[in-house]
Design a protein around this motif. Structure first.
Motif, short mmCIF file in Angstrom:
data_model
loop_
_atom_site.label_atom_id
_atom_site.label_comp_id
_atom_site.label_asym_id
_atom_site.label_seq_id
_atom_site.Cartn_x
_atom_site.Cartn_y
_atom_site.Cartn_z
N GLY A 1 0.82 -1.21 0.00
CA GLY A 1 0.00 0.00 0.00
C GLY A 1 0.85 1.26 0.00
O GLY A 1 0.52 2.24 -0.68
N MET A 2 1.95 1.24 0.75
CA MET A 2 2.86 2.38 0.77
C MET A 2 3.43 2.65 -0.62
O MET A 2 3.51 3.79 -1.08
N GLY A 3 3.84 1.56 -1.29
CA GLY A 3 4.38 1.72 -2.64
C GLY A 3 3.34 2.24 -3.61
O GLY A 3 3.62 3.09 -4.45
N ARG A 4 2.13 1.72 -3.48
CA ARG A 4 1.05 2.12 -4.37
C ARG A 4 0.69 3.60 -4.19
O ARG A 4 0.40 4.31 -5.16
N LEU A 5 0.76 4.06 -2.94
CA LEU A 5 0.39 5.44 -2.63
C LEU A 5 1.57 6.40 -2.66
O LEU A 5 1.41 7.59 -2.40
N GLY A 6 2.77 5.87 -2.94
CA GLY A 6 3.95 6.71 -3.01
C GLY A 6 4.43 7.22 -1.67
O GLY A 6 5.03 8.30 -1.59
#
Length: 278
Positions: A61-66
């Motif tokens: 989720g962190m990667g997806r949301l930057g």
């Protein structure tokens, strides 16, 4: 060194966030996931029963949301986990589909395994999925599992969760894949003379003292949580192997009895503790 005799048919495999993401970019390590799907599908073809406990929802989720930093507040962590869990399961479904395997998502909270009826329901679900030749993919339900709730819903980490699942379904072996080669007498990153333990049959004060630190910015685990999981496994007279999950094909070596990683097994007619020799 002699081969290990594991003889495992029902296997729980736990993979940590560090094995699923590139630490520098916070993006999914698609090669690692592809290899994992290949190996687990092949194990199914061999007639083995496989359950996957997968971390990574918050990290994905962190990667997806930057996001470069894990959120501090619980509502933000819940939101990020919700985004990441959907994406992670979708990728697993696509990868396993390549090999003709079906997967099922199981999001658990501690309370369902505390109460006898709900615990039985979870056990029955696992049994039916395994009968159907489906690979259950287990994670903690981060959107509802928070420390502040009155009843104890949170496992605390997926290391503990994987051991609880292994206990529940009476697995022959828990394979815990992490970002370290096994359990050392000290931190190998700061202590070059730290020794890798080949076998541990009892978790005493010296073993606990050797553990320390926390996981990566993406995950919640660390060596202490792995020891807690191993302690639960030993108490239930089961076996666990802690090994490096950088390349999931190491699972083949583990099941072949190769002396990789650290084996936690109940005390039998052997030395209480042995260290890996170079």
């Amino acid at each position: 060194m002699n081969k290990r005799n594991l003889d495992a048919k029902r296997i729980v495999i736990k993979i940590g966030t560090s094995s699923l993401l590139y630490q520098d970019t916070s993006k999914l390590n698609l090669r690692s996931i592809e290899r994992l799907a290949f190996v687990l599908s092949d194990l199914k073809n061999q007639g083995k029963e496989v359950v996957l406990v997968s971390s990574g929802a918050i990290g994905v989720g962190m990667g997806r949301l930057g996001l470069s930093k894990r959120p501090d507040t619980i509502p933000a962590q819940q939101a990020v986990a919700s985004v990441g869990q959907g994406e992670l399961l979708g990728i697993y479904e696509r990868e396993f589909q390549h090999y003709g395997k079906s997967v099922a998502q199981m999001l658990l909270t501690r309370d369902v395994l505390v109460y006898p009826q709900s615990k039985k329901n979870v056990f029955n679900a696992f049994q039916e999925l395994l009968k159907m030749n489906v690979i259950p993919i287990v994670n903690e339900n981060d959107t509802v599992s928070v420390d502040e709730l009155d009843h104890k819903t949170k496992f605390g980490d997926n290391d503990q969760l994987s051991a609880i699942v292994a206990n529940l379904i009476d697995a022959d072996l828990l394979i815990m894949l992490s970002d370290i080669d096994g359990f050392y007498s000290g931190n190998p990153l700061s202590n070059p003379s730290a020794e890798l333990y080949h076998t541990i049959t009892n978790i005493d004060g010296s073993i606990i003292q050797a553990a320390g630190g926390v996981g990566t910015k993406f995950g919640t685990g660390g060596m202490v949580t792995k020891l807690k999981a191993a302690k639960r496994i030993l108490k239930n007279h089961q076996k666990m192997i802690l090994a490096n999950g950088k390349n999931p094909r190491i699972i083949y070596n583990i099941l072949a009895g190769d002396p990789v990683g650290t084996l936690f097994e109940p005390f039998l007619n052997q030395k209480k503790l042995s260290r890996k020799k170079d």
